[in-house]
Enzyme design. Structure first.
Site, PDB file in Angstrom:
ATOM      1  N   GLY A 200      22.670 -42.405  20.249  1.00 36.66           N
ATOM      2  CA  GLY A 200      23.655 -42.375  18.761  1.00 36.66           C
ATOM      3  C   GLY A 200      22.722 -43.302  18.125  1.00 36.66           C
TER       4      GLY A 200
ATOM      5  N   ASN B 196      17.085 -40.087  23.657  1.00 35.48           N
ATOM      6  CA  ASN B 196      15.998 -39.329  23.675  1.00 35.48           C
ATOM      7  C   ASN B 196      15.545 -38.991  22.271  1.00 35.48           C
ATOM      8  OD1 ASN B 196      15.810 -36.033  25.697  1.00 35.48           O
ATOM      9  ND2 ASN B 196      14.367 -37.080  24.247  1.00 35.48           N
ATOM     10  N   THR B 197      16.586 -38.442  21.757  1.00 34.67           N
ATOM     11  CA  THR B 197      15.942 -37.654  19.814  1.00 34.67           C
ATOM     12  C   THR B 197      15.455 -39.171  19.258  1.00 34.67           C
ATOM     13  OG1 THR B 197      18.379 -36.458  21.314  1.00 34.67           O
ATOM     14  CG2 THR B 197      17.286 -36.504  18.412  1.00 34.67           C
TER      15      THR B 197
ATOM     16  N   LYS C 290      22.709 -39.802  35.855  1.00 39.74           N
ATOM     17  CA  LYS C 290      23.207 -39.531  35.335  1.00 39.74           C
ATOM     18  C   LYS C 290      24.497 -38.803  34.963  1.00 39.74           C
ATOM     19  CE  LYS C 290      23.814 -39.633  30.172  1.00 39.74           C
ATOM     20  NZ  LYS C 290      22.741 -39.815  29.079  1.00 39.74           N
TER      21      LYS C 290
ATOM     22  N   GLY D 134      22.892 -37.664  19.873  1.00 41.71           N
ATOM     23  CA  GLY D 134      21.490 -37.394  19.506  1.00 41.71           C
ATOM     24  C   GLY D 134      21.530 -37.990  17.255  1.00 41.71           C
TER      25      GLY D 134
END
Length: 264
Positions: A194, A215-216, A106, A167
């Site tokens: 986002g 992730n976040t 990525k 994030g």
């Protein structure tokens, strides 16, 4: 169109995947929670920040490859923390060396530390170099349909437009652009960055995206394992809704039970 989303696979660089949820491995309180959350998400592809995660660089630190064995997951090394093309290319080459010739990466080249928006000029330069070097590049970019198409034409195997800043948890800020990118693409389109909650993931899938990377949204939830499970279900629901074809939006009411043929 498939009726069973469990059999509704998609392909990246010649490999088939049934889970359309891709997850990161950072920001968890420990490796145990990382593994538990990823298991709850059902993800088959996990992304790792090569510059921040030990995948063999440091023999004295815990190695994430031991927690998430490569024979159980498809690894997606990423270039998080890179602010120029040369650093991003070098990072991908390091990942390939540490992961025994692994070519799927990525690519993200950031523009500044405050917004973490991509530097699309440097991103394009890095993509061209990596593709010539034999990498299969999944590329993080902004939600610009023109740049998304340019990256596809360069040879990227998937294009990953942001929903909102990394994030931020703001959800998809520009649905029309994401939909346009999807409609113009011949490679998988995955929303990246986002997403804040399950409804954001569902919206991305309803717009026709092939998947979502996050992730976040999971790691920073009060209960990461429960949020991972919610995201898994949202991805499936959003995909089913897209395949089903939503009803047209109307300005005025349309009664569920018509008045014609009433008995009294």
């Amino acid at each position: 169109m498939p009726n069973d989303t469990q059999k509704d696979s998609f392909s990246i660089a010649g490999h088939e995947f049934t889970s359309r949820l891709l997850v990161g491995t950072g920001k968890y309180k420990d490796m145990r929670e990382t593994r538990q959350a990823i298991d709850a998400s059902g993800a088959e592809i996990v992304t790792i920040a090569v510059r921040r995660t030990n995948i063999g660089q440091d023999q004295d630190q815990p190695n994430i490859l031991e927690v998430l064995p490569p024979d159980e997951y498809t690894y997606l090394p990423n270039t998080a923390g890179c602010y120029d093309a040369k650093t991003a290319v070098r990072t991908c080459r390091l990942a390939r060396e540490l992961l025994d010739g692994h070519n799927l990466v990525k690519l993200e080249v950031l523009g500044d530390e405050k917004t973490l928006f991509p530097d699309v000029v440097q991103t394009l330069e890095a993509a061209e170099t990596l593709i010539k070097d034999g990498f299969d590049v999944m590329v993080y970019t902004n939600d610009d349909p023109i740049m998304a198409k340019r990256l596809e034409e360069t040879g990227c195997v998937a294009v990953m437009p942001l929903a909102a800043p990394i994030g931020s948890g703001l959800g998809i800020r520009n649905r029309l652009n994401i939909r346009t990118i999807v409609e113009n693409a011949k490679v998988p389109i995955l929303v990246d960055a986002g997403v804040g909650t399950a409804s954001d993931a569902a919206v991305a899938m309803e717009l026709g995206c092939d998947g979502v990377l996050m992730n976040t949204a999971i790691a920073a939830a009060q209960n990461p394992l429960l949020m991972a499970s919610a995201m898994k279900k949202a991805i499936q629901a959003g995909r089913e809704a897209y395949l089903a074809g939503r009803m047209p939006a109307k300005r005025f009411a349309s009664a569920s039970s018509p008045i014609e043929g009433l008995f009294f």
